[in-house]
Write a protein that holds these residues in place. Structure first.
Motif, PDB file in Angstrom:
ATOM      1  N   CYS A 291      57.933  26.215   2.338  1.00  0.00           N
ATOM      2  CA  CYS A 291      58.430  26.391   1.435  1.00  0.00           C
ATOM      3  C   CYS A 291      58.803  27.525   0.949  1.00  0.00           C
ATOM      4  O   CYS A 291      59.641  27.912   0.295  1.00  0.00           O
ATOM      5  CB  CYS A 291      57.929  25.389   0.588  1.00  0.00           C
ATOM      6  SG  CYS A 291      58.054  24.002   0.678  1.00  0.00           S
TER       7      CYS A 291
ATOM      8  N   CYS B   7      61.685  28.953  -1.202  1.00  0.00           N
ATOM      9  CA  CYS B   7      61.199  28.964  -2.545  1.00  0.00           C
ATOM     10  C   CYS B   7      61.375  30.017  -2.819  1.00  0.00           C
ATOM     11  O   CYS B   7      60.639  31.038  -3.973  1.00  0.00           O
ATOM     12  CB  CYS B   7      61.184  27.677  -3.173  1.00  0.00           C
ATOM     13  SG  CYS B   7      61.490  26.840  -2.931  1.00  0.00           S
TER      14      CYS B   7
ATOM     15  N   HIS C 260      57.973  25.204 -12.523  1.00  0.00           N
ATOM     16  CA  HIS C 260      57.211  23.884 -11.477  1.00  0.00           C
ATOM     17  C   HIS C 260      58.176  22.893 -12.034  1.00  0.00           C
ATOM     18  O   HIS C 260      58.307  22.001 -10.704  1.00  0.00           O
ATOM     19  CB  HIS C 260      56.152  23.950 -11.449  1.00  0.00           C
ATOM     20  CG  HIS C 260      55.582  25.568 -10.384  1.00  0.00           C
ATOM     21  ND1 HIS C 260      55.449  25.341  -9.577  1.00  0.00           N
ATOM     22  CD2 HIS C 260      54.427  26.031 -10.410  1.00  0.00           C
ATOM     23  CE1 HIS C 260      55.093  26.565  -8.816  1.00  0.00           C
ATOM     24  NE2 HIS C 260      54.481  27.239 -10.105  1.00  0.00           N
TER      25      HIS C 260
ATOM     26  N   ARG D 220      61.187  21.732 -10.231  1.00  0.00           N
ATOM     27  CA  ARG D 220      61.435  21.772  -9.513  1.00  0.00           C
ATOM     28  C   ARG D 220      60.945  19.996  -9.194  1.00  0.00           C
ATOM     29  O   ARG D 220      61.632  18.951  -8.236  1.00  0.00           O
ATOM     30  CB  ARG D 220      60.464  21.902  -8.661  1.00  0.00           C
ATOM     31  CG  ARG D 220      61.306  23.556  -8.483  1.00  0.00           C
ATOM     32  CD  ARG D 220      60.291  24.391  -7.508  1.00  0.00           C
ATOM     33  NE  ARG D 220      58.807  24.597  -7.164  1.00  0.00           N
ATOM     34  CZ  ARG D 220      57.835  23.812  -6.434  1.00  0.00           C
ATOM     35  NH1 ARG D 220      58.917  23.313  -5.311  1.00  0.00           N
ATOM     36  NH2 ARG D 220      56.475  23.487  -6.525  1.00  0.00           N
TER      37      ARG D 220
ATOM     38  N   ALA E 158      62.983  17.175 -10.413  1.00  0.00           N
ATOM     39  CA  ALA E 158      64.743  17.427  -9.737  1.00  0.00           C
ATOM     40  C   ALA E 158      63.862  16.511  -8.314  1.00  0.00           C
ATOM     41  O   ALA E 158      64.804  15.566  -7.574  1.00  0.00           O
ATOM     42  CB  ALA E 158      65.123  18.968  -8.964  1.00  0.00           C
ATOM     43  N   TYR E 159      62.710  16.720  -7.494  1.00  0.00           N
ATOM     44  CA  TYR E 159      62.019  15.799  -6.639  1.00  0.00           C
ATOM     45  C   TYR E 159      62.042  14.432  -6.986  1.00  0.00           C
ATOM     46  O   TYR E 159      62.513  13.801  -6.214  1.00  0.00           O
ATOM     47  CB  TYR E 159      60.917  16.347  -6.281  1.00  0.00           C
ATOM     48  CG  TYR E 159      61.053  17.873  -5.257  1.00  0.00           C
ATOM     49  CD1 TYR E 159      62.189  17.502  -4.866  1.00  0.00           C
ATOM     50  CD2 TYR E 159      59.966  18.520  -5.920  1.00  0.00           C
ATOM     51  CE1 TYR E 159      61.676  19.309  -3.758  1.00  0.00           C
ATOM     52  CE2 TYR E 159      59.878  19.840  -4.664  1.00  0.00           C
ATOM     53  CZ  TYR E 159      61.164  20.700  -3.889  1.00  0.00           C
ATOM     54  OH  TYR E 159      60.643  21.425  -3.291  1.00  0.00           O
TER      55      TYR E 159
ATOM     56  N   ASN F 149      65.909  24.318  -8.287  1.00  0.00           N
ATOM     57  CA  ASN F 149      65.149  25.159  -6.691  1.00  0.00           C
ATOM     58  C   ASN F 149      65.137  24.410  -6.068  1.00  0.00           C
ATOM     59  O   ASN F 149      65.170  23.895  -5.082  1.00  0.00           O
ATOM     60  CB  ASN F 149      64.114  25.905  -7.117  1.00  0.00           C
ATOM     61  CG  ASN F 149      63.217  26.399  -6.262  1.00  0.00           C
ATOM     62  OD1 ASN F 149      62.979  27.150  -6.015  1.00  0.00           O
ATOM     63  ND2 ASN F 149      64.001  26.154  -4.962  1.00  0.00           N
ATOM     64  N   GLY F 150      64.905  22.126  -7.119  1.00  0.00           N
ATOM     65  CA  GLY F 150      64.529  21.164  -5.951  1.00  0.00           C
ATOM     66  C   GLY F 150      65.619  20.720  -5.372  1.00  0.00           C
ATOM     67  O   GLY F 150      65.916  20.124  -4.484  1.00  0.00           O
TER      68      GLY F 150
ATOM     69  N   VAL G 282      61.423  18.413   2.711  1.00  0.00           N
ATOM     70  CA  VAL G 282      62.264  18.236   1.497  1.00  0.00           C
ATOM     71  C   VAL G 282      62.710  16.876   2.633  1.00  0.00           C
ATOM     72  O   VAL G 282      62.821  15.976   1.933  1.00  0.00           O
ATOM     73  CB  VAL G 282      63.048  19.008   0.597  1.00  0.00           C
ATOM     74  CG1 VAL G 282      63.805  17.823   0.169  1.00  0.00           C
ATOM     75  CG2 VAL G 282      62.451  19.854   0.117  1.00  0.00           C
TER      76      VAL G 282
ATOM     77  N   GLY H 281      55.965  17.478  -4.442  1.00  0.00           N
ATOM     78  CA  GLY H 281      56.165  18.824  -4.890  1.00  0.00           C
ATOM     79  C   GLY H 281      54.978  19.269  -5.489  1.00  0.00           C
ATOM     80  O   GLY H 281      54.964  20.130  -5.177  1.00  0.00           O
TER      81      GLY H 281
END
Length: 236
Positions: free
Chosen positions: A16, A20, A45, A48, A51-52, A133-134, A141, A165
């Motif tokens: 990652c 990232c 974080h 992220r 988003a995940y 970013n996610g 991913v 994540g």
């Protein structure tokens, strides 16, 4: 199976960093205030993970839709096989495919938005950067998303991705505070372990789908509800 998401995130952290890491280094963190810097990094974080979680929820919903057709076990086996196949297929056969052009277009827009946000220093900047970013492309991913589909539930799919994540957080945080802490040799050795572990996860999904009656690993499928053919007649 949720444990596999955490370990995948932990082992895949070095991978990652290729995508990232540069973004994490460019974050407009307050270098003069350690507490504020930690808070800003935590918000990044959280963005992220959010988003995940959203992506996992959507793919978990897809898995639920497939499960409604009574193919959850077959789906688990198919996803396990797909994980193993994707590890074995060289990346050059997947990159640049015409079917992926719409995805590349979306990724381009995400990167442009990220570039604009990195120039800001407002409190919401770190959440926005983390969230965007996610959505950047990452092979690990994609593997985790296959796991989210196999969960067969939106909530479990979202939870699976958030745990994945969470597994990337420790190393992503360490590199911000200690740049260059890992030698090239160590990175190379860990990178070689990632495909091996993905194959192991794929095998676990296959075993899970076989319904071998192993608690927590390969539970047997619930028997179909029997329908009684008896019809009760009630006299008026």
């Amino acid at each position: 199976m949720l444990t596999s998401a955490l370990v995948l995130g932990l082992l895949g952290s070095l991978h990652c960093l290729g995508m990232c890491g540069p973004i994490a280094f460019m974050l407009p963190l307050d270098q003069n205030n350690g507490v504020k810097k930690t808070a800003q990094l935590s918000i990044y974080h959280f963005g992220r993970l959010l988003a995940y979680g959203v992506i996992g929820l959507l793919f978990g919903l897809l898995g639920k839709g497939l499960s409604l057709f009574g193919i959850q076990q077959k789906l688990s086996i198919g996803i396990g096989v797909l994980m193993i196949v994707l590890v074995l297929i060289p990346g050059k056969y997947l990159n640049g495919h015409k079917l992926l052009s719409p995805i590349y277009s979306i990724i381009g827009k995400v990167k442009s938005k990220l570039g604009a946000e990195l120039k800001k220093k407002t409190p919401d900047t770190f959440l926005t950067i983390g969230f965007l970013n996610g959505f950047l492309p990452c092979g690990l991913v994609y593997m985790a998303l296959l796991g989210a589909i196999a969960m067969g539930s939106p909530l479990e799919g979202g939870f699976y991705m958030m745990i994945f994540g969470l597994g990337t957080v420790p190393l992503m945080s360490l590199v911000v505070y200690s740049k260059g802490m890992f030698s090239t040799t160590i990175k190379s050795k860990i990178q070689k372990l990632i495909p091996v572990f993905v194959v192991i996860i794929g095998i676990l999904f296959i075993v899970r789908g076989l319904g071998l009656g192993i608690p927590y690993v390969s539970p047997k499928a619930a028997p179909a509800d029997s329908v009684s053919a008896t019809i009760e007649c009630h006299q008026p």
